[in-house]
Design an enzyme around this catalytic site. Structure first.
Site, PDB file in Angstrom:
ATOM      1  N   TYR A   1      13.105 -20.684 -11.307  1.00 29.71           N
ATOM      2  CA  TYR A   1      11.927 -21.506 -11.000  1.00 29.71           C
ATOM      3  C   TYR A   1      12.343 -22.597 -10.026  1.00 29.71           C
ATOM      4  CZ  TYR A   1       8.135 -24.878 -11.542  1.00 29.71           C
ATOM      5  OH  TYR A   1       7.104 -25.747 -11.292  1.00 29.71           O
TER       6      TYR A   1
ATOM      7  N   GLU B   1       5.227 -24.543  -5.363  1.00 31.46           N
ATOM      8  CA  GLU B   1       5.887 -23.932  -6.521  1.00 31.46           C
ATOM      9  C   GLU B   1       6.219 -22.474  -6.248  1.00 31.46           C
ATOM     10  OE1 GLU B   1       4.849 -24.264 -11.132  1.00 31.46           O
ATOM     11  OE2 GLU B   1       3.600 -22.759 -10.146  1.00 31.46           O
TER      12      GLU B   1
END
Length: 384
Positions: A109, A195
């Site tokens: 991530y 993101e």
């Protein structure tokens, strides 16, 4: 301003971030043609809506046989996709992303955003990609690695290297380049959030942005005319779209008490007061200090356009914004739309007497309140 995944990947690619070959389809036949042109044995079909968690709702499918692409595309296109971020009503899928598949060795991530506590942009990463970062932040915050970003100089090479090593990435140089590209994209587009979840390392050792989400700061869009074309009005709330046309700061919420306030701070305090009295605000609406009778009328119409609204609280402290202007706008809007819900008005400040007199002589059924707590109490009782 939010954009779709396929649009985010177009932006990322311009800044040198590696993404997989893909195409956007509006029909099942288009999806089949795109899949054939990708030339990979495995393709992924993804619903394109402005919400995360699409996989959990059935909006992401891995297709291992190209003959099944048409059937999968048909099952996703037109569906009312419900995810943790859409609410129970979901969102209708009008387009899909058809993307080449890849062999995944590991998932990470990565995000770039503004840290309000630190007062600067940061790049953060977690070795457990593909998962909800909120859960990790709550249960294991030590797993999230952060690096501060200087807004003028960006991400330093040693910071990018340190982030890669802490995340356990052995491909350090490619990771350094990718992290720097992400930061350059964030700063170069005036993004508010970027993101990648997940950033994958393939079995061939390549780093690829498998998913992408970008939101842009709307107050900076005048500097990025090329980004305007990415706005998808079908994904935005109708009232919020109309509010933008009148330069009103409006955000729809889940409650039943409409709020018309001047000033962001007073608007927040008004919503807090409603909550304290046991009610739920239906919106945040700041008409600003330079509102006209026309914009106030539009604000009132926008609030009443929400079928969930059972009552309206007008809370005005007149400084630059004059109370009589607000009063005229409220009267005009109430008469035009045919006000049928309870209305509580609290006016203080510039031209307050003229504003009160205009409202009293209008014939509109309303209650006056002397303070914010009294106003909140009255509207909650009137809508209970």
């Amino acid at each position: 301003m939010k954009i779709h995944e396929y649009q985010a990947k177009e932006v990322l690619a311009r800044f040198g971030v590696p993404v997989l070959a893909n195409g956007v389809a509006h029909t099942a036949d288009e999806a089949v043609e795109i899949a054939k042109n990708l030339g990979t044995p495995v393709v992924v079909v993804k619903a394109q809506i402005h919400a995360g968690g699409r996989g959990k709702g059935g909006g992401v499918k891995v297709v291992k046989d190209i003959s099944q692409v048409k059937e999968v595309a048909r099952s996703i296109l037109g569906m009312q996709l419900v995810t943790p971020q859409t609410g129970p009503e979901g969102k209708k899928v009008k387009k899909i992303l058809v993307e080449a598949g890849c062999a995944i060795a590991s998932e990470i991530y990565v995000a770039v955003l503004v840290d309000r506590q630190l007062g600067c942009p940061i790049i953060m990463g977690c070795a457990e990609g593909g998962m909800a970062i909120e859960e990790i932040a709550h249960e294991s915050p030590e797993k999230i690695i952060k690096e501060k970003i200087h807004p003028a100089t960006g991400l330093s090479p040693f910071q990018a290297k340190r982030l890669a090593l802490k995340l356990g990435i052995s491909q350090v140089r490619p990771a350094q380049k990718l992290f720097s590209s992400l930061v350059n994209c964030f700063l170069g587009t005036d993004a508010s959030m970027l993101e990648i979840n997940p950033l994958v390392i393939t079995e061939q050792g390549e780093l690829v942005a498998l998913d992408a989400k970008i939101s842009f700061e709307e107050n900076s869009l005048f500097r990025h005319k090329d980004l305007h074309e990415y706005r998808d009005l079908d994904e935005e709330n109708e009232q919020e779209i109309e509010a933008k046309n009148f330069d009103l700061n409006y955000i729809k919420l889940d409650g039943s008490i409409g709020c018309l306030v001047n000033g962001a701070g007073l608007a927040m305090a008004t919503m807090d007061a409603i909550k304290q009295q046991g009610g739920d605000p239906a919106n945040f609406l700041d008409v600003g200090g330079g509102a006209t009778e026309e914009t106030v009328t539009a604000a009132f119409r926008i609030i009443l356009g929400d079928p969930a609204v059972k009552g309206i609280l007008v809370n005005i402290f007149g400084g630059i914004m004059k109370c009589d202007i607000i009063a005229k706008g409220v009267v005009g809007a109430a008469k035009n739309v045919g006000l049928k819900v309870p209305l509580v008005v609290r006016l203080e400040g510039t031209n307050v007497e003229a504003g009160r007199k205009h409202l009293e002589e209008s014939g509109i059924n309303l209650e006056f309140a002397g303070g914010i707590d009294e106003a909140a109490s009255k509207i909650v009782k009137a809508t209970s």
